[in-house]
Scaffold this motif. Sequence first.
Motif, PDB file in Angstrom:
ATOM      1  N   ARG A   3     -20.685  12.706  24.461  1.00 32.26           N
ATOM      2  CA  ARG A   3     -21.014  11.228  24.502  1.00 32.26           C
ATOM      3  C   ARG A   3     -21.787  10.744  25.639  1.00 32.26           C
ATOM      4  O   ARG A   3     -22.568   9.912  25.803  1.00 32.26           O
ATOM      5  CB  ARG A   3     -19.912  10.548  24.328  1.00 32.26           C
ATOM      6  N   GLY A   4     -21.597  11.503  26.873  1.00 30.67           N
ATOM      7  CA  GLY A   4     -22.226  11.063  28.206  1.00 30.67           C
ATOM      8  C   GLY A   4     -21.243   9.970  28.755  1.00 30.67           C
ATOM      9  O   GLY A   4     -21.434   9.639  29.944  1.00 30.67           O
TER      10      GLY A   4
ATOM     11  N   ALA B 198     -12.349  11.061  33.151  1.00 28.32           N
ATOM     12  CA  ALA B 198     -13.560  10.503  33.712  1.00 28.32           C
ATOM     13  C   ALA B 198     -13.778  10.766  35.059  1.00 28.32           C
ATOM     14  O   ALA B 198     -14.750  11.017  35.518  1.00 28.32           O
ATOM     15  CB  ALA B 198     -13.563   8.939  33.147  1.00 28.32           C
ATOM     16  N   ASP B 199     -12.697  10.633  35.853  1.00 28.84           N
ATOM     17  CA  ASP B 199     -12.752  10.689  37.357  1.00 28.84           C
ATOM     18  C   ASP B 199     -13.081  12.140  37.701  1.00 28.84           C
ATOM     19  O   ASP B 199     -14.156  12.471  38.512  1.00 28.84           O
ATOM     20  CB  ASP B 199     -11.449  10.358  37.784  1.00 28.84           C
TER      21      ASP B 199
ATOM     22  N   LEU C 268     -20.735  15.868  36.018  1.00 32.46           N
ATOM     23  CA  LEU C 268     -20.750  15.967  34.619  1.00 32.46           C
ATOM     24  C   LEU C 268     -21.101  14.877  33.740  1.00 32.46           C
ATOM     25  O   LEU C 268     -21.427  14.752  32.791  1.00 32.46           O
ATOM     26  CB  LEU C 268     -19.564  16.974  33.943  1.00 32.46           C
ATOM     27  N   LEU C 269     -20.617  13.608  34.419  1.00 33.48           N
ATOM     28  CA  LEU C 269     -20.554  12.349  33.795  1.00 33.48           C
ATOM     29  C   LEU C 269     -21.459  11.406  34.855  1.00 33.48           C
ATOM     30  O   LEU C 269     -20.932  11.581  35.948  1.00 33.48           O
ATOM     31  CB  LEU C 269     -19.251  11.671  33.284  1.00 33.48           C
ATOM     32  N   ALA C 270     -22.317  10.491  34.315  1.00 38.19           N
ATOM     33  CA  ALA C 270     -22.894   9.610  35.269  1.00 38.19           C
ATOM     34  C   ALA C 270     -22.138   8.572  35.835  1.00 38.19           C
ATOM     35  O   ALA C 270     -22.170   8.119  36.987  1.00 38.19           O
ATOM     36  CB  ALA C 270     -24.110   9.159  34.664  1.00 38.19           C
ATOM     37  N   THR C 271     -20.785   8.269  35.139  1.00 38.40           N
ATOM     38  CA  THR C 271     -20.035   7.314  35.333  1.00 38.40           C
ATOM     39  C   THR C 271     -18.527   7.606  35.217  1.00 38.40           C
ATOM     40  O   THR C 271     -18.079   8.437  34.418  1.00 38.40           O
ATOM     41  CB  THR C 271     -20.332   5.903  34.498  1.00 38.40           C
TER      42      THR C 271
ATOM     43  N   LEU D 153     -18.360  23.503  29.849  1.00 40.14           N
ATOM     44  CA  LEU D 153     -18.942  22.130  30.303  1.00 40.14           C
ATOM     45  C   LEU D 153     -20.147  22.295  30.641  1.00 40.14           C
ATOM     46  O   LEU D 153     -21.009  21.120  30.492  1.00 40.14           O
ATOM     47  CB  LEU D 153     -18.077  21.200  30.988  1.00 40.14           C
ATOM     48  N   THR D 154     -20.666  23.017  31.281  1.00 41.43           N
ATOM     49  CA  THR D 154     -22.090  23.120  32.121  1.00 41.43           C
ATOM     50  C   THR D 154     -23.017  24.009  31.291  1.00 41.43           C
ATOM     51  O   THR D 154     -24.123  24.098  31.442  1.00 41.43           O
ATOM     52  CB  THR D 154     -21.968  23.667  33.365  1.00 41.43           C
TER      53      THR D 154
END
Length: 354
Positions: A205-206, A269-270, A277-280, A348-349
């Motif tokens: 999902r990003g 998320a953290d 791996l996530l922008a936020t 994940l990569t």
Amino acid sequence: MASTKTQVLIVGATGYIGGSILSELLRSPDRSTFTISALIRRPEQAKILEALGVGSLLFQGLDDLNACRDAASQHDVIINAASASHDTSAKALIEGLALRQKITNRDAYFIHTSGTSILGDHPYTGASSEYKIWSDEKDNIYEMEKQHPERYGQRVTDVTVVETGLEVGVKTYIVVPPTIYGKGSGPFATLSQQIPNLARMAKKRGSAAVIETGKATWNHVHMSDLSAFYLRLFQAARDQPKWLPSGPKAIFFVESGEHTWLQVSQGIADAMHKKGLLATNQVESVSLKKVAAAITKGNESLAEISLASNSRARADFGRNQLGWSTSRGLDDFLTHFDAEIEAMLPELTSEQLS
Ligand SMILES: NC(=O)c1ccc[n+]([C@@H]2O[C@H](COP(=O)([O-])OP(=O)(O)OC[C@H]3O[C@@H](n4cnc5c(N)ncnc54)[C@H](OP(=O)(O)O)[C@@H]3O)[C@@H](O)[C@H]2O)c1
């Protein structure tokens, strides 16, 4: 002459839970008193098991009921960690143990793996039971599962295990783990399910997501604490102390504390944000309907039970009778996400998940 060693069969030994149980048994101080075999479906895994001193029996899979029954009839103890929702194979395995009892004239035992989604409520689509905490000593878990109005594979399988055991005279024990975290110690799969699956979803999902408010509560246990519980239960089943129940009264929880779904999503998320791996590291609330459409073919009830429900239990039997304990608390769970994401980095990569 027939071997006097206890013949142990692990079903699911190539998996996360079964593999960790296998490693625990291999390290056990009384290792020389039992043999270990694994019922597997991929011949190439037999060599690796053989190098560990573990015999292999091949089968087509859990639907191969004759093979399950045959394999079981050659063993005294089965630890089943293959599928919590496959009732027909569990039944066939127990029937095989009953045959074994007839041949050897000594007791055989079945240790099955379920999961605490059997307690899952419906905080968004139905009734919430957020304040109910189930005890494996004080509550009748079997009766709850038997009388439950909603058909759910893990409960159906638990009831089948208990009833088949009673019918054919084989003592059964059911271990009911919650969210399991930490690296597995088995020779093949070493990743758990819920947290890795949520991390995969976040990568796709990003951003990390939580279903609705994410305020419902679940238990957790570290894989090494869980495998230690299985070893104690295995030893108790062999020794048959007076305090050990079986059948309907032997449905046991194993936990070291509680978390909310939002804490899980924030941890993911953290950890993923730190690794780029996530922008936020913001967690987005997503409707149950949308998640169900993505992961359970629109079955909201199933998505809710698995990833958004309250499921609260206490491992009273383990702590009060079995001598099991853990020093891990909530902090250990909340700080484990970096390691879990690190272990998933190759996956994940990779291109496939983007
Ligand atoms: N992980 C958790 O947090 C958790 C918590 C509570 C309950 N559970 C339940 O415990 C069970 C095991 O979980 P896990 O995390 O260890 O899963 P896993 O890593 O996917 O391992 C599953 C094991 O069972 C075998 N297996 C599965 N389906 C099979 C089939 N149809 N025929 C033959 N073998 C089959 C697999 O063999 P292959 O190697 O050949 O695929 C593997 O050895 C699952 O039912 C799960 O829902 C898991």
